[in-house]
Design an enzyme around this catalytic site. Structure first.
Site, PDB file in Angstrom:
ATOM      1  N   PRO A  66       2.896  -1.721  -0.064  1.00 25.88           N
ATOM      2  CG  PRO A  66       4.501  -1.490  -1.750  1.00 25.88           C
ATOM      3  CD  PRO A  66       3.015  -1.528  -1.523  1.00 25.88           C
ATOM      4  CB  THR A  94       3.370  -2.365   8.103  1.00 23.13           C
ATOM      5  OG1 THR A  94       3.118  -3.742   8.368  1.00 23.13           O
ATOM      6  CG2 THR A  94       3.928  -1.689   9.344  1.00 23.13           C
ATOM      7  CE  LYS A 169       3.961  -5.474  11.041  1.00 25.90           C
ATOM      8  NZ  LYS A 169       4.411  -6.862  11.196  1.00 25.90           N
TER       9      LYS A 169
HETATM   10  P1  NAD Z   1       5.975  -6.676  -1.476  1.00 28.41           P
HETATM   11  O1  NAD Z   1       6.812  -5.547  -1.958  1.00 28.41           O
HETATM   12  O2  NAD Z   1       6.399  -8.076  -1.720  1.00 28.41           O
HETATM   13  O3  NAD Z   1       4.468  -6.520  -2.025  1.00 28.41           O
HETATM   14  C1  NAD Z   1       3.812  -5.305  -2.267  1.00 28.41           C
HETATM   15  C2  NAD Z   1       3.049  -5.474  -3.563  1.00 28.41           C
HETATM   16  O4  NAD Z   1       2.265  -4.297  -3.781  1.00 28.41           O
HETATM   17  C3  NAD Z   1       3.963  -5.636  -4.779  1.00 28.41           C
HETATM   18  O5  NAD Z   1       3.631  -6.832  -5.459  1.00 28.41           O
HETATM   19  C4  NAD Z   1       3.676  -4.397  -5.623  1.00 28.41           C
HETATM   20  O6  NAD Z   1       3.737  -4.630  -7.009  1.00 28.41           O
HETATM   21  C5  NAD Z   1       2.273  -4.045  -5.164  1.00 28.41           C
HETATM   22  N1  NAD Z   1       1.918  -2.638  -5.395  1.00 28.41           N
HETATM   23  C6  NAD Z   1       2.635  -1.536  -5.099  1.00 28.41           C
HETATM   24  N2  NAD Z   1       1.954  -0.437  -5.453  1.00 28.41           N
HETATM   25  C7  NAD Z   1       0.779  -0.866  -5.985  1.00 28.41           C
HETATM   26  C8  NAD Z   1      -0.352  -0.216  -6.535  1.00 28.41           C
HETATM   27  N3  NAD Z   1      -0.423   1.112  -6.637  1.00 28.41           N
HETATM   28  N4  NAD Z   1      -1.377  -0.978  -6.982  1.00 28.41           N
HETATM   29  C9  NAD Z   1      -1.330  -2.334  -6.893  1.00 28.41           C
HETATM   30  N5  NAD Z   1      -0.276  -3.011  -6.391  1.00 28.41           N
HETATM   31  C10 NAD Z   1       0.762  -2.282  -5.939  1.00 28.41           C
HETATM   32  O7  NAD Z   1       5.776  -6.414   0.095  1.00 28.41           O
HETATM   33  P2  NAD Z   1       5.285  -7.473   1.204  1.00 28.41           P
HETATM   34  O8  NAD Z   1       6.468  -8.080   1.846  1.00 28.41           O
HETATM   35  O9  NAD Z   1       4.189  -8.307   0.637  1.00 28.41           O
HETATM   36  O10 NAD Z   1       4.695  -6.431   2.271  1.00 28.41           O
HETATM   37  C11 NAD Z   1       3.432  -5.795   2.106  1.00 28.41           C
HETATM   38  C12 NAD Z   1       3.092  -5.075   3.405  1.00 28.41           C
HETATM   39  O11 NAD Z   1       3.057  -6.039   4.474  1.00 28.41           O
HETATM   40  C13 NAD Z   1       4.138  -4.033   3.834  1.00 28.41           C
HETATM   41  O12 NAD Z   1       3.482  -2.937   4.394  1.00 28.41           O
HETATM   42  C14 NAD Z   1       4.985  -4.779   4.853  1.00 28.41           C
HETATM   43  O13 NAD Z   1       5.595  -3.903   5.776  1.00 28.41           O
HETATM   44  C15 NAD Z   1       3.932  -5.667   5.508  1.00 28.41           C
HETATM   45  N6  NAD Z   1       4.434  -6.912   6.122  1.00 28.41           N
HETATM   46  C16 NAD Z   1       5.330  -7.713   5.461  1.00 28.41           C
HETATM   47  C17 NAD Z   1       5.764  -8.883   6.071  1.00 28.41           C
HETATM   48  C18 NAD Z   1       6.759  -9.808   5.391  1.00 28.41           C
HETATM   49  O14 NAD Z   1       7.277 -10.722   6.063  1.00 28.41           O
HETATM   50  N7  NAD Z   1       7.039  -9.650   4.105  1.00 28.41           N
HETATM   51  C19 NAD Z   1       5.279  -9.242   7.334  1.00 28.41           C
HETATM   52  C20 NAD Z   1       4.343  -8.430   7.952  1.00 28.41           C
HETATM   53  C21 NAD Z   1       3.921  -7.262   7.336  1.00 28.41           C
END
Ligand code: NAD
Length: 296
Positions: A66, A94, A169
């Site tokens: 996250p 990010t 980003k």
């Molecule tokens: P999300 O919350 O769906 O996924 C994050 C995952 O990380 C969760 O499944 C959570 O359980 C896991 N997690 C958290 N702490 C953890 C740990 N200590 N060990 C193992 N797993 C852990 O978020 P997302 O939408 O997949 O986004 C992830 C990253 O990508 C973020 O930084 C976000 O800003 C970036 N991002 C997201 C998008 C989008 O459209 N969703 C697009 C571009 C970038």
């Protein structure tokens, strides 16, 4: 083909890891959610019992977590202590530029190559394997990472030294937030003016008002198949994540004395939206607050 440990199997990480499996890599995944890990297993991946186990004895580690605190903790407590010599480290989350540089510095102290490789393209791009990667790090690490990133994305750009991928980003996502709010204001106003939003879409999608926020992610349902507005604003990309990114872009702006008045306004609007209980709503759902609809 490589052996890859993938940590963080959320909205983005899971489809990215599945694309690595489809490309023929051996992928071992870890997430705090067992549902997410099981989904990877169902798609041909393996499951690890911990982040440390996931990073052990693989050639490449990819993280998609996250925010900065999780990246710092997972690298500090698990990955850097466990990885084999020569493992390539790729962080796709990010996060802020300073944390990206700090963690890459810790990796370098252990003789490990690490790149920051945040992505753009959303969950649709993650599923289709068409993400854009912005890569900060050495040219040598970039060349090593490229075949891995190509299994998940289409456009892969070396932006410069460590941290510059994150700089790209935060600039990109500040544009996205401002563009999305612009779409929401214009479509909500069109509705009030009695203009058919499908007509506005047909015109603006081919005119100077066009943007990704409109043609791939339109906040009005029924106009673009891939948009979260068609799924009751289930993320996609949550409002909480967008708020985080706008905090990162405003912090970065402050550090270098850049003027970002619309970035500041976008941050305020997303803070209001999240404070009204919409943290887990897709960021394009902010159209409901802009319309002045009910509980939003
Ligand atoms: P999300 O919350 O769906 O996924 C994050 C995952 O990380 C969760 O499944 C959570 O359980 C896991 N997690 C958290 N702490 C953890 C740990 N200590 N060990 C193992 N797993 C852990 O978020 P997302 O939408 O997949 O986004 C992830 C990253 O990508 C973020 O930084 C976000 O800003 C970036 N991002 C997201 C998008 C989008 O459209 N969703 C697009 C571009 C970038």
């Amino acid at each position: 083909m490589a052996t890859i440990g993938f940590i963080g199997l959320g909205n983005m990480g899971l489809p990215m890891a599945i694309n690595l499996v489809k490309a023929g890599h051996a992928v071992r995944g870890f997430d705090l959610s067992s549902d997410q890990m099981n989904a990877l297993k169902d798609s041909g991946g393996e499951i690890a019992g911990s982040a440390a186990e996931c990073a052990e004895s693989v050639e490449v580690v990819v993280t998609m977590l996250p925010a900065g605190p999780q990246v710092k903790a997972v690298y500090g407590e698990s990955i850097l202590a466990k990885v084999a010599e020569g493992t390539l480290l790729i962080d796709c989350s990010t996060i802020d530029v300073a944390t990206a540089r700090e963690v890459a510095g810790q990796a370098a102290e252990k003789g490990l190559e690490m790149i920051d490789a945040p992505v753009s393209g959303g969950t649709t791009g993650a599923e289709a394997g068409t993400l854009t990667f912005m890569v900060g790090g050495s040219e040598a690490a970039f060349e090593r990472a490229k075949p891995i990133l190509e299994a998940m994305g289409k456009t892969i750009v070396l932006t410069g030294d460590s941290g510059t991928g994150q700089a790209a980003k935060v600039c990109n996502n500040m544009m996205l937030a401002i563009n999305m709010i612009g779409q929401c204001e214009a479509f909500a106003m069109a509705e009030k003016l009695g203009l058919d939003t499908a007509k506005l879409f047909a015109i603006s999608a081919k005119s100077s008002g066009q943007s990704w926020a409109m043609t791939t992610y339109c906040p009005v349902p029924g106009l673009v198949e891939t948009a979260a507005s068609n799924r009751g604003f289930k993320p996609g990309f949550s409002a909480a994540m967008m708020l985080k990114d706008l905090g990162l872009s405003q912090d970065a702006a402050e550090q270098v004395h850049a003027q970002t008045p619309l970035g500041a306004e976008a941050l305020q609007l997303f803070r209001d939206f999240v404070d009204r209980g919409n943290a887990d709503v897709d960021f394009s759902g902010i159209i409901n607050m802009i319309r002045g609809d009910g509980d939003f």
